[in-house]
Enzyme design. Structure first.
Site, PDB file in Angstrom:
ATOM      1  N   ARG A  56       0.848  -1.214   0.000  1.00 12.98           N
ATOM      2  CA  ARG A  56       0.000   0.000   0.000  1.00 12.98           C
ATOM      3  C   ARG A  56       0.876   1.255   0.000  1.00 12.98           C
ATOM      4  O   ARG A  56       0.577   2.247  -0.627  1.00 12.98           O
ATOM      5  CB  ARG A  56      -0.923   0.045   1.240  1.00 12.98           C
ATOM      6  CG  ARG A  56      -1.856  -1.146   1.442  1.00 12.98           C
ATOM      7  CD  ARG A  56      -3.039  -1.145   0.501  1.00 12.98           C
ATOM      8  NE  ARG A  56      -2.716  -1.414  -0.886  1.00 12.98           N
ATOM      9  CZ  ARG A  56      -2.346  -2.611  -1.377  1.00 12.98           C
ATOM     10  NH1 ARG A  56      -2.222  -3.673  -0.598  1.00 12.98           N
ATOM     11  NH2 ARG A  56      -2.078  -2.761  -2.648  1.00 12.98           N
ATOM     12  N   GLN A  86     -10.816   9.426   6.519  1.00 14.67           N
ATOM     13  CA  GLN A  86     -10.691   8.020   6.929  1.00 14.67           C
ATOM     14  C   GLN A  86      -9.541   7.368   6.163  1.00 14.67           C
ATOM     15  O   GLN A  86      -9.207   6.216   6.399  1.00 14.67           O
ATOM     16  CB  GLN A  86     -11.996   7.271   6.637  1.00 14.67           C
ATOM     17  CG  GLN A  86     -13.150   7.731   7.501  1.00 14.67           C
ATOM     18  CD  GLN A  86     -14.483   7.231   6.956  1.00 14.67           C
ATOM     19  OE1 GLN A  86     -14.866   6.102   7.181  1.00 14.67           O
ATOM     20  NE2 GLN A  86     -15.176   8.078   6.217  1.00 14.67           N
ATOM     21  N   ASN A  87      -8.956   8.120   5.235  1.00 16.10           N
ATOM     22  CA  ASN A  87      -7.906   7.540   4.392  1.00 16.10           C
ATOM     23  C   ASN A  87      -6.564   7.537   5.105  1.00 16.10           C
ATOM     24  O   ASN A  87      -6.242   8.457   5.846  1.00 16.10           O
ATOM     25  CB  ASN A  87      -7.784   8.339   3.093  1.00 16.10           C
ATOM     26  CG  ASN A  87      -9.065   8.308   2.292  1.00 16.10           C
ATOM     27  OD1 ASN A  87      -9.936   7.507   2.589  1.00 16.10           O
ATOM     28  ND2 ASN A  87      -9.190   9.177   1.314  1.00 16.10           N
ATOM     29  N   VAL A  88      -5.779   6.513   4.812  1.00 13.63           N
ATOM     30  CA  VAL A  88      -4.454   6.419   5.417  1.00 13.63           C
ATOM     31  C   VAL A  88      -3.367   6.901   4.450  1.00 13.63           C
ATOM     32  O   VAL A  88      -2.203   6.999   4.825  1.00 13.63           O
ATOM     33  CB  VAL A  88      -4.162   4.982   5.922  1.00 13.63           C
ATOM     34  CG1 VAL A  88      -5.149   4.590   7.014  1.00 13.63           C
ATOM     35  CG2 VAL A  88      -4.183   3.959   4.790  1.00 13.63           C
ATOM     36  N   HIS A 104      -8.233   7.070  10.826  1.00 15.43           N
ATOM     37  CA  HIS A 104      -7.866   5.653  10.799  1.00 15.43           C
ATOM     38  C   HIS A 104      -6.359   5.427  10.674  1.00 15.43           C
ATOM     39  O   HIS A 104      -5.919   4.379  10.238  1.00 15.43           O
ATOM     40  CB  HIS A 104      -8.628   4.935   9.669  1.00 15.43           C
ATOM     41  CG  HIS A 104     -10.103   4.869   9.931  1.00 15.43           C
ATOM     42  ND1 HIS A 104     -11.037   4.595   8.958  1.00 15.43           N
ATOM     43  CD2 HIS A 104     -10.809   5.056  11.072  1.00 15.43           C
ATOM     44  CE1 HIS A 104     -12.253   4.613   9.493  1.00 15.43           C
ATOM     45  NE2 HIS A 104     -12.139   4.902  10.771  1.00 15.43           N
ATOM     46  N   GLY A 170     -16.863  10.965  -0.864  1.00 18.86           N
ATOM     47  CA  GLY A 170     -16.207   9.685  -1.141  1.00 18.86           C
ATOM     48  C   GLY A 170     -16.178   8.704   0.008  1.00 18.86           C
ATOM     49  O   GLY A 170     -15.224   7.945   0.140  1.00 18.86           O
ATOM     50  N   THR A 171     -17.217   8.703   0.827  1.00 17.52           N
ATOM     51  CA  THR A 171     -17.281   7.673   1.868  1.00 17.52           C
ATOM     52  C   THR A 171     -18.667   7.041   1.877  1.00 17.52           C
ATOM     53  O   THR A 171     -19.672   7.732   1.760  1.00 17.52           O
ATOM     54  CB  THR A 171     -16.934   8.224   3.273  1.00 17.52           C
ATOM     55  OG1 THR A 171     -17.233   7.211   4.245  1.00 17.52           O
ATOM     56  CG2 THR A 171     -17.675   9.498   3.626  1.00 17.52           C
ATOM     57  N   SER A 172     -18.684   5.714   2.030  1.00 22.15           N
ATOM     58  CA  SER A 172     -19.971   5.005   2.052  1.00 22.15           C
ATOM     59  C   SER A 172     -20.667   5.178   3.407  1.00 22.15           C
ATOM     60  O   SER A 172     -21.801   4.744   3.570  1.00 22.15           O
ATOM     61  CB  SER A 172     -19.748   3.520   1.772  1.00 22.15           C
ATOM     62  OG  SER A 172     -18.941   2.964   2.796  1.00 22.15           O
TER      63      SER A 172
HETATM   64  N1  APR Z   1     -15.266  10.073  -6.358  1.00 16.08           N
HETATM   65  C1  APR Z   1     -15.943  10.144  -5.185  1.00 16.08           C
HETATM   66  N2  APR Z   1     -16.447   9.078  -4.556  1.00 16.08           N
HETATM   67  C2  APR Z   1     -16.267   7.871  -5.121  1.00 16.08           C
HETATM   68  C3  APR Z   1     -15.573   7.694  -6.341  1.00 16.08           C
HETATM   69  C4  APR Z   1     -15.058   8.880  -6.969  1.00 16.08           C
HETATM   70  N3  APR Z   1     -14.393   8.833  -8.142  1.00 16.08           N
HETATM   71  N4  APR Z   1     -15.563   6.366  -6.636  1.00 16.08           N
HETATM   72  C5  APR Z   1     -16.225   5.730  -5.640  1.00 16.08           C
HETATM   73  N5  APR Z   1     -16.660   6.632  -4.726  1.00 16.08           N
HETATM   74  C6  APR Z   1     -17.423   6.407  -3.494  1.00 16.08           C
HETATM   75  C7  APR Z   1     -18.222   5.106  -3.461  1.00 16.08           C
HETATM   76  O1  APR Z   1     -19.463   5.292  -4.119  1.00 16.08           O
HETATM   77  C8  APR Z   1     -18.396   4.891  -1.960  1.00 16.08           C
HETATM   78  O2  APR Z   1     -19.564   5.544  -1.466  1.00 16.08           O
HETATM   79  O3  APR Z   1     -16.530   6.309  -2.412  1.00 16.08           O
HETATM   80  C9  APR Z   1     -17.152   5.564  -1.368  1.00 16.08           C
HETATM   81  C10 APR Z   1     -16.124   4.587  -0.852  1.00 16.08           C
HETATM   82  O4  APR Z   1     -16.658   3.856   0.223  1.00 16.08           O
HETATM   83  P1  APR Z   1     -15.791   2.753   0.989  1.00 16.08           P
HETATM   84  O5  APR Z   1     -15.073   1.909  -0.004  1.00 16.08           O
HETATM   85  O6  APR Z   1     -16.691   2.095   1.961  1.00 16.08           O
HETATM   86  O7  APR Z   1     -14.672   3.634   1.742  1.00 16.08           O
HETATM   87  P2  APR Z   1     -14.754   4.408   3.115  1.00 16.08           P
HETATM   88  O8  APR Z   1     -16.121   4.916   3.386  1.00 16.08           O
HETATM   89  O9  APR Z   1     -13.627   5.397   3.100  1.00 16.08           O
HETATM   90  O10 APR Z   1     -14.401   3.250   4.133  1.00 16.08           O
HETATM   91  C11 APR Z   1     -14.301   3.543   5.491  1.00 16.08           C
HETATM   92  O11 APR Z   1     -13.583   1.317   6.013  1.00 16.08           O
HETATM   93  O12 APR Z   1     -12.276  -0.544   5.591  1.00 16.08           O
HETATM   94  C12 APR Z   1     -12.415   0.599   6.332  1.00 16.08           C
HETATM   95  O13 APR Z   1     -10.756   1.717   7.528  1.00 16.08           O
HETATM   96  C13 APR Z   1     -11.250   1.537   6.229  1.00 16.08           C
HETATM   97  O14 APR Z   1     -11.223   3.958   6.242  1.00 16.08           O
HETATM   98  C14 APR Z   1     -11.877   2.810   5.709  1.00 16.08           C
HETATM   99  C15 APR Z   1     -13.302   2.691   6.182  1.00 16.08           C
END
Ligand code: APR
Length: 227
Positions: A56, A86-88, A104, A170-172
């Site tokens: 990574r 939440q990004n590393v 995180h 960009g977070t779910s």
């Molecule tokens: N621009 C913006 N958002 C985007 C893009 C893009 N180009 N592509 C995808 N996404 C969105 C997706 O639709 C989703 O809603 O980014 C989000 C990513 O969600 P996750 O993969 O769940 O990531 P995140 O919410 O950061 O995860 C949280 O989970 O595994 C753990 O510790 C880890 O920090 C992480 C935490």
């Protein structure tokens, strides 16, 4: 200047070539997340975990911030900006953001397995078995794994409570306690959410939705905020 808080997740880094978590069917770069991102995974196979984060780090070293990161950094000319991510990875910092809270943890930091307060920079990309803290204990990635406390949660809550504008990008919003932060903003605070696939929570709360990728979405929002 008004306060502005950005809550960012993996999606902001997607356009820089770093994969999101939940778009990959529960796998993270081909691994079950519990194998590589939990205390149990570390106890079971330390080499696998070290190697996983080494890869990574390598990936992050060659990644560049995208326009979304850049616009967020540029907003510092107009607002007191705090990024709670939440990004590393370090792409917000590479773009020039000066106040970033990594909820995180951080890829480019290591910490002692026995003295969590002993935190070090990782130079380059490799952390190996035998790399020790000053008290002689193995170093591990300074990442908040599943089931672990989130030490910067209070600092992040304080920023959200004091903000005048909130942007979620960009977070779910599936991982707690990070996902709960949104609820600490005052009722009168405008709240924007940028995501090409709106998280379920967006339907329940009073948010301005921008259903776009990070760069496009931040461009649109910058015009809205700056007029
Ligand atoms: N621009 C913006 N958002 C985007 C893009 C893009 N180009 N592509 C995808 N996404 C969105 C997706 O639709 C989703 O809603 O980014 C989000 C990513 O969600 P996750 O993969 O769940 O990531 P995140 O919410 O950061 O995860 C949280 O989970 O595994 C753990 O510790 C880890 O920090 C992480 C935490």
């Amino acid at each position: 200047m008004k306060n502005l808080v950005i809550l960012s997740g993996a999606g902001i880094s997607a356009e820089s070539g770093i994969r999101t978590f939940r778009d990959a069917g529960g796998l993270w770069e081909g691994h079950d997340v519990m194998e590589v991102a939990s205390p149990a995974g570390w106890l079971k196979n330390q080499e696998l975990v070290l190697d996983f984060y080494n890869q990574r780090r390598k990936q992050a070293l060659s990644a560049e911030p995208n326009l979304g990161h850049q616009i967020i950094a540029d907003l510092e000319a107009h607002f007191e900006v705090t990024v709670v991510t939440q990004n590393v990875d370090n792409l917000h910092e590479k773009a020039g953001s000066s106040h970033v809270i990594h909820l995180h943890g951080e890829l480019f930091k290591s910490r002692s397995i026995c003295h969590p307060e002993l935190i070090y920079d990782v130079d380059g990309w490799e952390l190996k078995t035998g790399d020790l803290c000053e008290k002689g204990f193995q170093l591990r990635p300074n990442i908040v794994w599943f089931g672990e406390d989130v030490p910067l949660m209070d600092a992040a809550m304080k920023e959200v409570k004091n903000t005048d504008i909130l942007i979620v990008i960009g977070t779910s919003l599936q991982v707690y306690p990070a996902a709960s932060l949104i609820h600490y903003a005052r009722d009168d605070v405008p709240k924007y959410i940028i995501d090409p696939n709106m998280p379920t929570i967006a339907k329940q709360t009073d948010l301005h939705l921008i259903e776009k990728g990070g760069s496009e979405g931040m461009k649109e929002l910058e015009e809205l905020l700056l007029g």
